[in-house]
Design a protein around this motif. Structure first.
Motif, short mmCIF file in Angstrom:
data_model
loop_
_atom_site.label_atom_id
_atom_site.label_comp_id
_atom_site.label_asym_id
_atom_site.label_seq_id
_atom_site.Cartn_x
_atom_site.Cartn_y
_atom_site.Cartn_z
N TRP C 422 0.82 -1.21 0.00
CA TRP C 422 0.00 0.00 0.00
C TRP C 422 0.85 1.26 0.00
N VAL C 423 1.89 1.24 0.81
CA VAL C 423 2.76 2.43 0.87
C VAL C 423 3.40 2.69 -0.48
N LEU C 424 3.98 1.62 -1.03
CA LEU C 424 4.70 1.79 -2.29
C LEU C 424 3.73 2.21 -3.39
N GLY C 425 2.60 1.52 -3.42
CA GLY C 425 1.60 1.87 -4.43
C GLY C 425 1.14 3.31 -4.25
N GLY C 426 0.94 3.69 -3.00
CA GLY C 426 0.51 5.04 -2.72
C GLY C 426 1.52 6.07 -3.19
N VAL C 427 2.77 5.78 -2.88
CA VAL C 427 3.83 6.70 -3.30
C VAL C 427 3.84 6.82 -4.81
N ALA C 428 3.70 5.67 -5.46
CA ALA C 428 3.74 5.69 -6.92
C ALA C 428 2.59 6.50 -7.48
N VAL C 429 1.41 6.35 -6.89
CA VAL C 429 0.26 7.10 -7.38
C VAL C 429 0.44 8.58 -7.11
N LEU C 430 0.94 8.90 -5.91
CA LEU C 430 1.19 10.29 -5.58
C LEU C 430 2.18 10.90 -6.57
N GLY C 431 3.21 10.08 -6.87
CA GLY C 431 4.20 10.54 -7.83
C GLY C 431 3.57 10.86 -9.16
N ALA C 432 2.63 10.02 -9.57
CA ALA C 432 1.96 10.24 -10.85
C ALA C 432 1.25 11.59 -10.83
N GLY C 433 0.60 11.90 -9.70
CA GLY C 433 -0.09 13.19 -9.61
C GLY C 433 0.89 14.34 -9.70
N LEU C 434 2.02 14.23 -8.97
CA LEU C 434 3.02 15.29 -8.99
C LEU C 434 3.59 15.46 -10.40
N THR C 435 3.79 14.31 -11.06
CA THR C 435 4.31 14.36 -12.43
C THR C 435 3.38 15.18 -13.30
N ALA C 436 2.12 14.87 -13.18
CA ALA C 436 1.15 15.61 -13.98
C ALA C 436 1.22 17.09 -13.66
N PHE C 437 1.42 17.42 -12.38
CA PHE C 437 1.46 18.83 -12.00
C PHE C 437 2.65 19.55 -12.64
N TYR C 438 3.85 18.99 -12.40
CA TYR C 438 5.01 19.76 -12.86
C TYR C 438 5.11 19.77 -14.37
N MET C 439 4.66 18.70 -15.03
CA MET C 439 4.75 18.70 -16.49
C MET C 439 3.73 19.66 -17.10
#
Lengths: 514, 556, 635, 99
Positions: C422-439
Motif C-alpha cells: 500500500w505504501v509503495l503503491g501510494g507513493v507511486a500514485v502520488l508521484g503520478a499526480g506530482l508528475t502531472a502537476f510539474y509537467m
C-alpha cells in the motif's frame, strides 16, 4: 760472564726502516753541507728514495713473519702492509711538499721559520723564492717513526716511535709560508697537547710495567692471561689507549685535530691525516690484540663507546664547518670511529675479518684524504689557498677537472659504491656485524648518512652554485701534485671497482706476531 | 640469441654512450642530443631483443651472466632477469627515448649575466642513469644490486641539482640524503645476510638464489627485513617516508622527474618483490599487516594531500605516492592476482605518470609557471595538448580502457579475498584519484582563459595555426621554474609540435594497448610472480573460493 | 546453456556493434581538422549501421534456442585464479538495450547534425557521442561484471566529456566533474561487489556468478546486492547520489536527451535487472532497492515542481521516472518486465521531450528559464505537437506509452500486498499526480499564455534534421507502450532472462488502478492549471514563498547536505593534511636536520680554541676511560 | 717507606703536572708541567724496577729523559717562534683557530 749478549738483529727485516731513517740522516747532512742552490732537488730525491725504497722493501719482505731486534720489533704481515701504506703515502706527501708551481714564491713552506711572522723581514721573505728544505728530513724522520710505530712489539719502542713521529710533525705544522700565525698556533697547540698525551701514554706504560714486570707485548699478554682484571694493568691499558687515541684523533681526544689540520700547511695536513692515522691504528691494533688480546673483554666496551663517540662527534660537528680543511678534519674524526668499528670486528683471538678490513680501510682512506687535501692546495685566492667553503662556490665552472676529482674524493669519503670508501666501509661493517657488533654498525651507517651531508654540501657548492664574482683561481699544478692527484684518484676508483687483489693482499697480510 | 649477453650490453651501451657524450669537444656539442637519442633507442632495441630471447616458461632467471667480482666478499657480477625485472627493463627502454625527446629543448637554469651552460652533462648523466637503472634491475647478486642502487643516486643528484628548478639544491640534497640513509640501513641488512650465509653455507655469498635457500631465525629475519624495507619504503616511497619525493619531483627537470617517478622509485617496489618477500618470508608474513596499513594510509593520505596542491608537478608527485600505496598493497597481500597487478602497476604507472609529467612539462613550457592557479582555459588554445593531458590523467585515475585500470583492478581484486578491510579502504582512493585529476584538469584546461593565457594575444586561436612550431619557451629549466616573469611580447600558446606529438605518441599508444590487451604482459610476469608468492609461503594458485564448504565471512 | 550453441551469422560479428561507433570516435579524434567537414556524417553513419546490425542480430537471436548468444573475443586478464575474458552476451535483455541505445542514439545523432551545425566543436561533439554509444553498448553487451564495469566507467567518461563540452563555461566544467565524481562513488560500490564475487565465487562472469550465487551465505549476497545498488544509484542519479543529474544539464541538449534521459542513467536499472539472480537470493537488498526507488521518485517529482529551468525540470522528472523503474525492479520477478518496459517508453518520450526542449532553446537563443517563454505553441508548431505528445505520454495520459508502463509498475507495487504494498503503491500514485502537476506547469509556462520573451528574441521552428527525430520519437511516445505491453509483450520476450513471472493475485483490480491513476493525474493537471495557467507568470521567481517551495527550489537541500557533510569537511581535511605533510611529516624530517645542525653548532662551541680547555677535555676523557675500565674489570 | 708511598708520590706529582697544564697560562710553564708529568712517570718506573728487581724500568727512565730532552728542543723552538711574533707566551692568546 759473557757480558751483554748482542741482540739478534735481522737487517733484512728492518730494511724499510733503515731506508727512511737513512734518508733522514742523509737529509740532515745535506741540509748542513750542500749548497743552497742544489738542496731542494737533492732533498726531494733523498726523501723520495727513502720512501720509495722502503715501499719496495716492504714488497720484497712480503710474507715475513718474525720478531727481531731482541723482541722489540715484530715484522709481520700487518706491520709490512701498514709500513708499505705509510711509505706510499709518505712518498706522495713528499711530492706534495715539493710542489713549486702553485705558490708565487715557489713553495708552500716558510723561507725562514725563525723570523717573526709579520715582521719586515718576514714580508721580504714571503716573496723570496728561497726555499727552506728542512721539511724533507723532518718528514723522513716522521715517516720512520710511523713505520716503527706499526712494528713496535715493545711499549718502550712504541713510545720512542711515537715521539719520533710526533716531534717532526709539531715542527712541520708551523712551517706554513702563508698565514703564519695560524700555522704557528697549530704547531704550539699540537705540541702542547701532543706532549700532554705522551705523558699519559708514558704513565700507562709505567703502570703496565709495574703490573706485569715487562713492557714486551708478548710478556704483557702472558701476564694478562693470569691477571687480566688487575686494576694496575687495566689502568695502564686505559692510559695507553688515551695516548694512542690522541694520535688517531678519536673523540674525545680529537680536540687538537680541527685546529691543527686547519692551521698547518695543507701538504703537511695531508701527510698527517693520511699517514699518522695509519700509524696510530697500526699501534692500536698491535696493543689491543697482541698485548691485550686475551683480556679483550676489558677494553671492548671502551672501544665500542669511543667508536660511537668519534663517529657522532665527527659527523655532527662536521655539519656546520665552513672551512674545507676543518671539515676534512672532522671527517677524519668520523673516519677514526669507522676504523674502530673494524677494530671491534677483530674477534676475540685477533682472527676475524676485522684486521684485514681495517688495514684496507686505512689504505683506502689514506689515499683518498691525501688526494682531497692535495686538491685543496690547488684552489687559491690571492697568494694563499682558498679554504673557506664559500670560495668554492661554482668551482665546477672554473675548473671542471678539479671539481670532478674533488667530487670523487668526497663521494669516496661518504662511502658511495664504486669508490674505495665504500669497499672499506663495507669491509669494516661486515667485520663488525660478523662479530655480533651490529648495533655499532647501525650507528656507523646512520652517522655515515649524516656525514654524507657535509660532503654533499661541498658538491652542491661546486656544482650547483654560481661562482662568487671574485672567487678563487684554480692553480695549474706542477708535475708532483699532478702525480699525487692522479695516483690517489686512480686508487680511489680502482679500490672501489676492482678491489679484489688489494683485499687479497690485506687478507694474506692479516697476521700479527709477537 | 640466448648466448648474447643482452643484459651486459644494456648496461654497457648507455655507459659507453655517457662517456662519449661527456667527452665530446665543445665544438661538437650539438651531437650530444642525437647521440643520446640513438643510444637510448639502441637500448630499447636491446630490451626488445632480450624479451624475444626470454622464455616465459623457462627458468626463473634467464639471460644470466656471472663473473667473479670481489671474491674476498663472495661478490659476483651476476646478471639475470625474471619476468618482473624484464618488464622493468622494457619500461626503461621505452621511457628513456621519450625522456630524451621530451628534454630536447631542455635548457639549464639561467645564469644571471652569462651565456648558456653546456647541456652535455645533462645527456651524459641521463645515459649513465639509464645504464645504472638497467643494472639495478638486472643484478642477481645482492651486493651488486646494492652497488647499483646507491650509484644510481649520483646521476640523479646531478640531474636535479644542476638542471632543476629554483629550489634544486635543497631538493637534490634531500633526495640524496634520504635515499642514502635508506641505502645504508639496507647495507646493514645486506651484510647481515652475508654473515648468515657465511655461517650456514660455510662461505659468504650474495647470490640471490643461494640466499633464498637460507633458513634464517625469525627474529633475525625481522631485523634484516626491516633494513631492506626501510630502504625500499623510502625509495618507493611509502608514507611517512615520502616527503623527499614532492620536492625532488617538483624541482627536477621534467625528464628527470619522469625517470625518477617512472623508474627509480620502482626499485623500491621491485625490491619488496625481489628481496623482502623471497629472502625473509616469515618476517614478510609477520610484518605484512603493518606494511599494509602504511600502504592504505598512503593511498588515502597522499591522494588527499594531492588534492590540496597548487603546483602541478608537486601534485603529480603526490599522486605517485598514492599509487605506490596501491602497489605495496598488491605486493603484501600475498596473492598471485594482486602481485601480478602490482607488477603491472609498476609498468603502467611508469607509462601513465610518465606521460602526465611529460604533458605537465609541456604545459609549463608554454606558460612558464607550475602553478595551477596561473592557468585556465588552455584547452581552447591547445586542444591536442588538452586531449593528451586528459588521457594521461584518466590513466592516472585508472579509467577502464587505460592500462592503469588493469593493474589497479588486479591489485584490488587480488587483495580483497585476503585483506578485505584494507582493500575496501584503498578502493575509496579511486574517488579521490578522480578528484585530484579532474580538479587539476578543470583548473588548467577548462573555464575561461586565465593567468598567463589571459594576456593579450595577437592570434585569438593559436590552435588554428596550420603547423605549430615548438613552444617558444623551450623546455627545461623553464619546466622547473615556478613562475617566470612574463615576457614583454604577447604570448602565443601553440598546440603540440611534431616533436611533442612524437614524444607522447608511444606512451599514448601503450596506455591504450595495455589497457585493452594486457595479457601478453601478464603472461610475461606471472611465472615470476608465482615463484615469489610461493617463496613467501602463500599459494600461488590464486584465489580458490570455497563456496558452500565453510561459512563465508561477511563483507566488512 | 546458450553458450553451447555455436554462434554464427551476424551474431559472430556482433562485436561490430560496439566497434563501429568506437572506430568512428577514434577516427574523429585522431583525424583532427581533416575530418571536420564530414566527421558528423561518419559518426551518424556508424551509429545507424550499428542500429541496423543490432536489429539484424536481434532477429537472428529470436531464432536461436534460449534466445541467447555468448561470444568470447579474447582473454582480457588471466592470472592466478582470475580469468576474465572479453566477451559479449546477447540475450533478450541486452538486445532490448542494444536496440534502444542504437535506435535513440541514431536519432539523436541526426538531430545533433542540425543542433550543432554552428558549433566550432561539432566534430569533437560527434566523436564523444560515438564514444558514448560504444561504451554504453559494451556496458549492456558484456558477458561479465568486469566488462560491464569497463563500459560503466566508459559512459561515465563520455558523460564527463559531453557535459563539459562547453568547457569554457565554469558551470559546465564543474557540473562535469561533479557528475564524474558522484558516479565514481557509485563505482566504488560496483567494484567492491565485483571483488566480493571474485573472493567468494572465484569468477566475475554472469554465467559463473549466477550459477553459484545460491550457494553463498545470505549476508554475503545481501552485501553484493547492496554494493551493486550503490553503483546503480550513482549512475542512475538515485537517492542519495541524485544531485549530479540536474547539474549535468549544462551539456548540450542532445546529450541530455541521449545520456541523461534515455540511456546512460538507466544503466542502474539494467544492472539490477541483470543481477536478478543475485537479488532473488536477497530480499533485504531488494527491499532497499524498493525504498531507494520510492524515495527518489518522490524527491524528483517534488523538486521538479519548483524549478523554472526547463531542462532541470526534465532532469528531475528523469530522476523521478528512474525511481519508478527502481521501484519496479525492486519488486522482483513481477516488476522486471514492467520496469524495463517503462525504461523503454521513458527512453522515447523523455528523449523526445529533451529534443523538444532543445528545439525551444534553439529558438530562444539558448534561454532555459521558463519564465521567459510563453506562447510558443504557434511559433513552434512541430515542436509543440511532438513535445505535447511526449508530455501526455509522460503524465500517463490514457493509452499513451506512459499509461501502460507506469500503470504496470503501480499495479505490481500494490500487488506486493501488505502495508508495504500500500505504501509503495501510494507513493507511486502520488508521484503520478506530482508528475502531472510539474509537467503541466512546464507546458503551460512554455507554450501557452503570453509571450514573456527576452527582448530581441525571434523564435523560429528548427530545421528538419532536428524536427524529424522529434517526430519519430513522438510516434514512439504514443505507440511504444501499447506495443510493448499489448502487442509484443516485453514480458514474454524477457522470459528467458527473468523466468516466467508467477501470475500475481491482484490486490486491487487493474481497471481500478487505471481509473485511480488517471484521476490523480487529472487532479495534478488541474492543480497546475489553477496555479499557473490562470494567472500571469511573473518573469522573475517570487521571493516570498512557503518553506516547502523553498526546500523544493533548493532540491530538498541535497547540495547543501553534500556540501556540509562531504565537501566542507573534505576541504578542511585536505588543508589539514597538506599542512600536516608540510609541517608535520616533512617538518619532522627538516626538524631533525635542523636539530642536528643546531646541536652541531652548539657542540662546536666546545671547540673554544683554548689549549687549556682542550687539555681539560682530554684529561676528562682519560679519567672517564680509566674509570670505566676499572669499573668494568672490578665489577 | 713502602713502594706504595713512592707510587702515590709519583701519582701526586703527575696530577700536579696535569692540573698545572690546565691552570697555567704561560706556555713555558705549561711545558714545564708536562715535564713534571714525565718525571713523575720516571719515578714510577724506577720504583717498579726496584720492586720487581729488574733493570728495565731504569733503562726506560733513561730513554724518557732523552726523549724529554728532544721534546724540550722542539717545544722551546715552537714556543720561541710564537713568542717572537706575538710578544706573548700565554697559551690563551693563541686562539685564532676554533669552532
Amino acid at each position: 760472564m759473557d757480558g751483554v749478549a748482542a741482540p739478534d738483529l735481522s737487517f733484512a727485516a728492518l730494511a724499510p726502516l733503515l731506508f727512511v731513517f737513512g734518508a733522514a740522516a742523509v737529509g740532515v747532512l745535506v741540509e748542513a753541507f750542500a749548497p743552497r742552490a742544489v738542496r731542494h732537488p737533492v732533498q726531494v730525491a733523498i726523501a723520495l728514495t727513502g720512501a720509495v725504497g722502503a715501499f719496495v722493501a716492504t714488497l720484497l719482505l712480503a710474507g715475513t713473519r718474525e720478531v727481531t731486534a731482541g723482541g722489540a720489533l715484530a715484522v709481520d704481515g700487518v706491520a709490512l702492509f701498514l709500513q708499505g701504506t705509510i711509505a706510499v703515502l709518505g712518498a706522495l706527501s713528499v711530492l706534495l711538499f715539493s710542489e713549486r708551481a702553485l705558490d708565487p714564491a715557489r713553495s708552500a713552506f716558510v723561507a725562514v721559520a725563525s723570523v717573526p711572522a709579520g715582521s719586515v723581514r718576514d714580508r721580504e721573505l714571503s716573496t723570496d723564492e728561497r726555499v727552506q728544505t728542512e721539511v724533507y728530513p723532518l718528514a723522513s724522520f716522521a715517516l720512520g717513526g710511523m713505520m716503527l710505530f706499526t712494528a713496535a712489539n715493545d711499549l718502550l719502542v712504541m713510545f720512542v716511535a711515537l715521539e719520533v713521529l710526533s716531534l717532526p710533525l709539531y715542527l712541520m705544522s708551523g712551517l706554513a709560508r702563508r698565514r703564519r700565525l695560524l700555522s704557528q698556533e697549530a704547531a704550539v697547540k699540537y705540541f702542547l697537547l701532543g706532549a700532554f698525551a705522551s705523558a699519559f701514554f708514558l704513565y700507562g706504560l709505567a703502570l703496565v710495567y709495574g703490573a706485569t714486570g715487562s713492557v714486551r707485548l708478548s710478556a704483557i699478554r702472558d701476564a694478562a692471561v693470569v691477571e687480566g682484571g688487575d686494576t694496575l694493568l687495566v689502568l695502564g691499558l686505559g692510559l695507553l689507549v688515551v695516548g694512542l687515541m690522541f694520535k688517531a684523533s678519536v673523540a674525545p681526544f680529537h680536540t687538537w685535530t680541527p685546529d691543527v689540520y686547519q692551521g698547518a700547511p695543507t701538504a703537511v695536513t695531508a701527510f698527517m691525516a693520511a699517514a699518522t692515522k695509519v700509524a696510530a691504528f697500526g699501534a692500536v691494533l698491535r696493543l689491543l690484540y697482541v698485548a691485550f688480546g686475551t683480556a679483550e673483554w676489558t677494553w671492548r666496551p671502551l672501544v665500542y663507546a669511543l667508536a660511537i663517540t668519534s663517529m657522532v662527534v665527527g659527523a655532527v660537528l662536521g655539519l656546520t664547518q665552513t672551512d674545507v680543511k676543518r671539515m676534512l678534519a672532522y671527517s677524519s674524526i668520523a673516519h677514526a670511529g669507522f676504523l674502530l668499528t673494524g677494530v671491534i670486528g677483530l674477534g676475540a683471538d685477533g682472527s676475524g675479518p676485522g684486521l684485514a678490513a681495517t688495514m684496507f680501510y686505512l689504505l683506502a682512506y689514506g689515499l683518498t684524504t691525501l688526494g682531497a687535501f692535495g686538491l685543496v692546495t690547488l684552489v687559491r685566492s690571492g697568494e694563499g689557498e682558498a679554504t673557506h667553503l664559500s670560495q668554492w662556490a661554482g668551482l665546477a665552472q672554473r675548473s671542471p677537472v678539479v671539481a670532478a676529482l674533488m667530487g670523487l674524493f668526497l663521494l669516496a669519503l661518504a662511502g658511495i659504491p664504486l669508490t674505495s670508501g665504500f669497499t672499506g666501509k663495507f669491509a669494516v661493517f661486515r667485520a663488525a656485524i660478523e662479530t655480533g657488533a651490529w648495533p655499532l654498525a647501525v650507528v656507523a651507517l646512520v652517522t655515515s648518512a649524516i656525514a654524507a651531508f657535509f660532503y654533499l654540501r661541498v658538491i652542491v657548492l661546486m656544482y650547483f652554485s654560481e661562482p662568487a664574482p671574485e672567487g678563487p683561481t684554480v692553480g695549474v699544478p706542477g708535475l708532483p701534485t699532478t702525480i699525487v692527484v692522479a695516483v690517489t684518484a686512480a686508487a680511489t676508483l680502482v679500490l672501489g671497482v676492482l678491489p679484489g687483489s688489494v683485499l687479497d693482499l690485506a687478507d694474506s697480510a692479516a697476521v700479527l706476531v709477537g | 640469441m640466448t648466448d648474447v649477453p643482452w643484459l651486459l650490453l644494456m648496461i654497457a651501451v648507455p655507459a659507453v654512450g655517457a662517456a662519449v657524450v661527456a667527452g665530446l669537444p665543445a665544438a661538437r656539442e650539438a651531437l650530444a642530443r642525437p647521440l643520446a637519442l640513438a643510444v637510448s633507442l639502441l637500448v630499447l632495441l636491446l630490451a626488445v631483443l632480450a624479451t624475444v630471447a626470454f622464455d616465459t616458461g623457462g627458468d626463473r632467471f634467464q639471460l644470466t651472466t656471472a663473473v667473479a667480482w670481489i671474491p674476498d666478499f663472495g661478490v659476483d657480477f651476476a646478471l639475470g632477469v625474471d619476468g618482473i625485472a624484464l618488464s622493468m627493463l622494457l619500461l626503461i627502454g621505452v621511457l628513456v627515448p621519450v625522456v630524451v625527446g621530451a628534454s630536447w629543448h631542455e635548457t639549464p637554469p639561467p645564469r644571471p649575466g652569462r651565456g648558456p651552460r653546456s647541456m652535455r652533462a645533462f645527456w651524459a648523466w641521463l645515459l649513465l642513469l639509464e645504464s645504472l637503472m638497467v643494472g639495478v634491475f638486472a643484478a642477481t647478486d645482492v651486493f651488486l644490486f646494492y652497488v647499483f642502487f646507491e650509484a644510481m643516486l649520483v646521476p640523479m643528484y646531478f640531474l636535479i641539482g644542476s638542471f632543476g628548478g629554483e629550489n634544486r639544491q635543497y631538493a637534490a640534497v634531500k633526495f640524496f640524503l634520504y635515499s642514502l640513509l635508506g641505502g645504508l640501513v639496507m647495507l646493514a641488512s645486506v651484510i647481515g645476510l652475508y654473515v648468515v650465509s657465511n655461517s650456514q653455507l660455510g662461505e659468504g655469498t650474495f647470490a640471490f638464489d643461494a640466499l633464498r635457500q637460507l633458513e634464517i631465525d625469525p627474529g633475525v629475519q625481522k631485523l634484516l627485513f626491516l633494513g631492506f624495507f626501510v630502504a625500499f619504503a623510502i625509495k618507493a616511497p611509502l608514507v611517512p617516508f615520502h616527503t623527499w619525493l614532492p620536492d625532488a619531483g617538483t624541482q627536477a627537470p621534467i625528464g628527470a622527474s619522469v625517470l625518477l617517478v617512472g623508474v627509480l622509485d620502482k626499485v623500491g617496489t621491485f625490491g619488496f618483490l625481489r628481496y623482502c618477500l623471497p629472502l625473509f618470508p616469515d618476517a614478510a608474513r609477520d610484518l605484512a599487516p603493518w606494511v599494509l596499513v602504511l600502504a592504505v594510509v598512503g593511498v588515502l593520505y597522499a591522494a588527499l594531500v594531492a588534492i590540496g596542491q597548487d603546483d602541478m608537478k608537486r601534485l603529480v608527485s603526490y599522486t605517485s605516492i598514492a599509487h605506490f600505496g596501491f602497489i605495496a598493497l598488491g605486493i603484501f597481500a600475498f596473492t598471485t592476482e594482486a602481485a601480478t597487478g602490482a607488477v603491472l602497476y609498476m609498468v603502467n604507472h611508469g607509462i601513465a605518470t610518465g606521460l602526465l609529467f611529460v604533458v605537465v612539462g609541456m604545459v609549463i613550457a608554454r606558460s612558464g609557471s607550475r602553478r595551477i592557479s596561473d592557468h585556465g582555459g588552455l584547452a581552447a588554445r591547445a586542444p591536442l595538448l588538452a586531449g593528451v593531458f586528459l588521457l594521461a590523467g584518466l590513466a592516472s585515475l585508472a579509467l577502464p580502457g587505460t592500462n592503469s585500470f588493469v593493474s589497479e583492478f588486479l591489485v584490488l581484486i587480488g587483495s580483497f579475498p585476503e585483506r578485505p578491510v584494507h582493500t575496501v579502504l584503498a578502493t575509496l582512493g579511486i574517488v579521490l584519484a578522480a578528484l585530484y585529476v579532474l580538479l587539476m584538469y578543470q583548473r588548467v584546461m577548462h573555464g575561461p582563459a586565465r593567468g598567463v593565457l589571459a594576456e593579450p594575444d595577437a592570434e585569438p586561436d593559436a590552435g588554428a595555426a596550420p603547423e605549430p612550431a615548438d613552444p617558444p619557451h623551450g623546455g627545461g629549466g623553464a619546466t622547473a621554474v615556478l613562475a617566470a616573469p612574463a615576457p614583454a611580447r604577447t604570448r602565443r600558446v601553440p598546440d603540440l609540435s611534431r616533436r611533442e606529438v612524437a614524444v607522447v605518441s608511444p606512451l599514448v599508444a601503450l596506455i591504450l594497448l595495455l589497457g585493452v590487451y594486457p595479457q601478453p604482459l601478464i603472461d610475461l610476469v606471472t611465472p615470476a610472480v608465482e615463484a615469489t608468492i610461493s617463496d613467501v609461503g602463500a599459494d600461488p594458485g590464486g584465489n580458490t573460493p570455497q563456496v558452500g564448504v565453510t561459512p563465508i565471512e561477511e563483507d566488512d | 546453456m546458450p553458450a553451447s550453441v555455436p554462434v554464427d551469422g551476424l551474431l559472430s560479428v556482433a562485436w561490430l556493434v560496439i566497434a563501429l561507433p568506437l572506430a568512428g570516435a577514434a577516427l574523429l579524434l585522431l583525424g583532427g581538422r581533416r575530418t571536420d567537414r564530414w566527421g558528423h556524417l561518419l559518426a551518424t553513419g556508424t551509429v545507424v549501421a550499428a542500429f541496423v546490425l543490432a536489429v539484424a542480430s536481434t532477429l537472428q537471436l529470436s531464432g536461436r534456442p534460449g534466445h541467447a548468444a555468448s561470444i568470447d573475443l579474447f582473454t582480457f586478464i588471466r592470472t592466478g585464479g582470475l580469468d576474465v575474458s572479453a566477451g559479449l552476451l546477447i540475450d533478450p535483455l541486452s538486445a532490448v538495450f542494444m536496440l534502444l541505445i542504437t535506435g535513440v542514439g541514431a536519432l539523436i545523432h541526426v538531430y545533433s547534425i542540425g543542433y550543432m551545425a554552428h558549433d566550432s566543436g561539432r566534430r569533437r561533439f560527434f566523436a564523444y557521442l560515438n564514444l558514448f554509444v560504444a561504451a554504453m553498448l559494451l556496458l549492456v553487451l558484456g558477458n561479465s561484471y568486469v566488462a560491464l564495469y569497463v563500459g560503466w566507467e566508459g559512459v561515465g567518461l563520455a558523460s564527463y566529456l559531453l557535459i563539459a563540452f562547453w568547457y569554457t563555461r565554469p558551470a559546465a566544467a564543474t557540473a562535469a566533474k561533479k557528475a564524474f565524481l558522484m558516479n565514481r562513488i557509485g563505482d566504488v560500490g560496483l567494484a567492491l561487489a565485483i571483488f566480493l564475487m571474485f573472493a567468494q565465487l572465484g569468477t566475475t562472469s554472469y554465467a559463473g556468478v549466477f550459477g553459484e550465487v545460491g550457494l553463498l551465505a545470505g549476508g554475503t549476497v545481501t552485501a553484493i546486492g547492496l554494493l551493486l545498488l550503490l553503483g546503480a544509484c550513482g549512475k542512475s542519479g538515485q537517492f542519495p547520489l541524485q544531485a549530479w543529474l540536474p547539474d549535468a544539464m549544462e551539456g548540450p541538449t542532445p546529450v541530455s536527451a541521449l545520456i541523461h534521459a534515455a540511456t546512460m542513467v538507466t544503466a542502474g536499472v539494467y544492472l539490477i535487472a541483470r543481477s536478478a539472480p543475485v537479488y532473488d537470493e536477497t530480499p533485504t537488498a531488494r527491499t532497499v532497492v524498493l525504498a531507494v526507488g520510492a524515495v527518489t521518485l518522490l524527491i524528483g517529482a517534488i523538486v521538479g515542481c519548483a524549478y523554472d529551468d526547463i531542462k532541470k525540470v526534465l532532469a528531475y522528472s528523469t530522476v523521478s521516472q528512474i525511481g519508478y523503474m527502481f521501484l519496479a525492479v525492486g519488486l522482483g520477478p513481477v516488476g522486471y518486465a514492467a520496469g524495463i518496459a517503462h525504461l523503454l517508453t521513458h527512453g522515447f518520450f523523455k528523449a523526445g521531450l529533451f529534443l523538444g526542449a532543445g528545439s525551444v532553446m534553439h529558438a530562444m537563443d539558448d534561454q532555459v528559464d521558463m519564465r521567459r517563454f510563453g506562447g510558443l505553441a504557434k511559433r513552434l508548431p512541430v515542436t509543440f505537437v511532438t513535445f505535447g505528445l511526449g508530455y501526455l505520454a509522460l503524465i500517463g495520459f490514457p493509452f499513451l506509452s506512459g499509461y501502460w508502463t507506469k500503470d504496470a509498475i503501480i499495479e505490481a507495487a500494490l500487488d506486493r500486498g501488505g502495508w508495504s504494498g500500500w505504501v509503495l503503491g501510494g507513493v507511486a500514485v502520488l508521484g503520478a499526480g506530482l508528475t502531472a502537476f510539474y509537467m503541466t506547469r512546464l507546458m503551460l509556462m512554455t507554450f501557452f499564455g503570453k509571450a514573456r520573451w527576452t527582448p530581441g528574441v525571434h523564435p523560429h521552428e528548427s530545421p528538419p534534421s532536428m524536427t524529424a527525430p522529434m517526430v519519430v520519437l513522438a510516434v514512439g511516445s504514443v505507440a511504444a507502450g501499447f506495443l510493448l505491453v499489448q502487442v509484443f509483450p516485453l514480458a514474454e520476450w524477457l522470459e528467458p532472462v527473468f523466468g516466467e513471472p508467477a501470475e500475481a493475485a491482484h490486490v486491487v483490480a487493474p481497471a481500478v488502478v487505471g481509473i485511480v491513476v488517471t484521476a490523480v493525474m487529472t487532479v495534478g493537471v488541474l492543480a497546475a492549471w489553477l496555479f499557473v495557467g490562470r494567472r500571469e507568470v511573473p518573469t522573475t521567481a517570487p521571493v516570498r514563498v512557503s518553506p516547502v517551495v523553498t526546500a523544493a527550489r533548493r532540491a530538498l537541500y541535497a547540495d547543501t547536505v553534500n556540501e556540509a557533510l562531504v565537501m566542507r569537511p573534505g576541504i578542511w581535511l585536505t588543508r589539514a593534511l597538506v599542512w600536516l605533510d608540510n609541517r608535520g611529516v616533512d617538518g619532522v624530517v627538516n626538524g631533525a636536520a635542523a636539530a642536528l645542525g643546531g646541536s652541531s653548532s652548539r657542540l662546536g662551541r666546545a671547540q673554544t680554541g683554548f689549549v687549556r680547555s682542550y687539555a681539560l677535555g682530554m684529561l676528562g676523557g682519560a679519567v672517564l676511560v680509566a674509570g670505566a675500565l676499572v669499573a668494568v674489570t672490578t665489577a | 717507606m713502602t713502594i706504595t708511598n713512592y707510587l702515590v708520590l709519583a701519582a701526586i706529582l703527575f696530577t700536579i703536572g696535569a692540573v698545572g697544564v690546565l691552570v697555567r697560562r704561560n706556555a713555558i710553564v705549561v711545558f714545564m708541567c708536562i715535564e713534571l708529568m714525565l718525571n713523575s712517570v720516571n719515578l714510577t718506573l724506577i720504583t717498579f724496577a726496584r720492586a720487581s728487581g729488574t733493570v728495565e724500568g731504569q733503562v726506560i727512565a733513561l730513554f724518557v729523559m732523552v726523549v724529554a730532552a728532544a721534546e724540550v728542543v722542539v717545544g722551546l723552538a715552537i714556543i720561541m717562534a710564537i713568542y717572537r711574533t706575538r710578544r706573548s707566551a700565554s697559551v690563551d692568546d693563541v686562539n685564532l683557530l676554533k669552532y
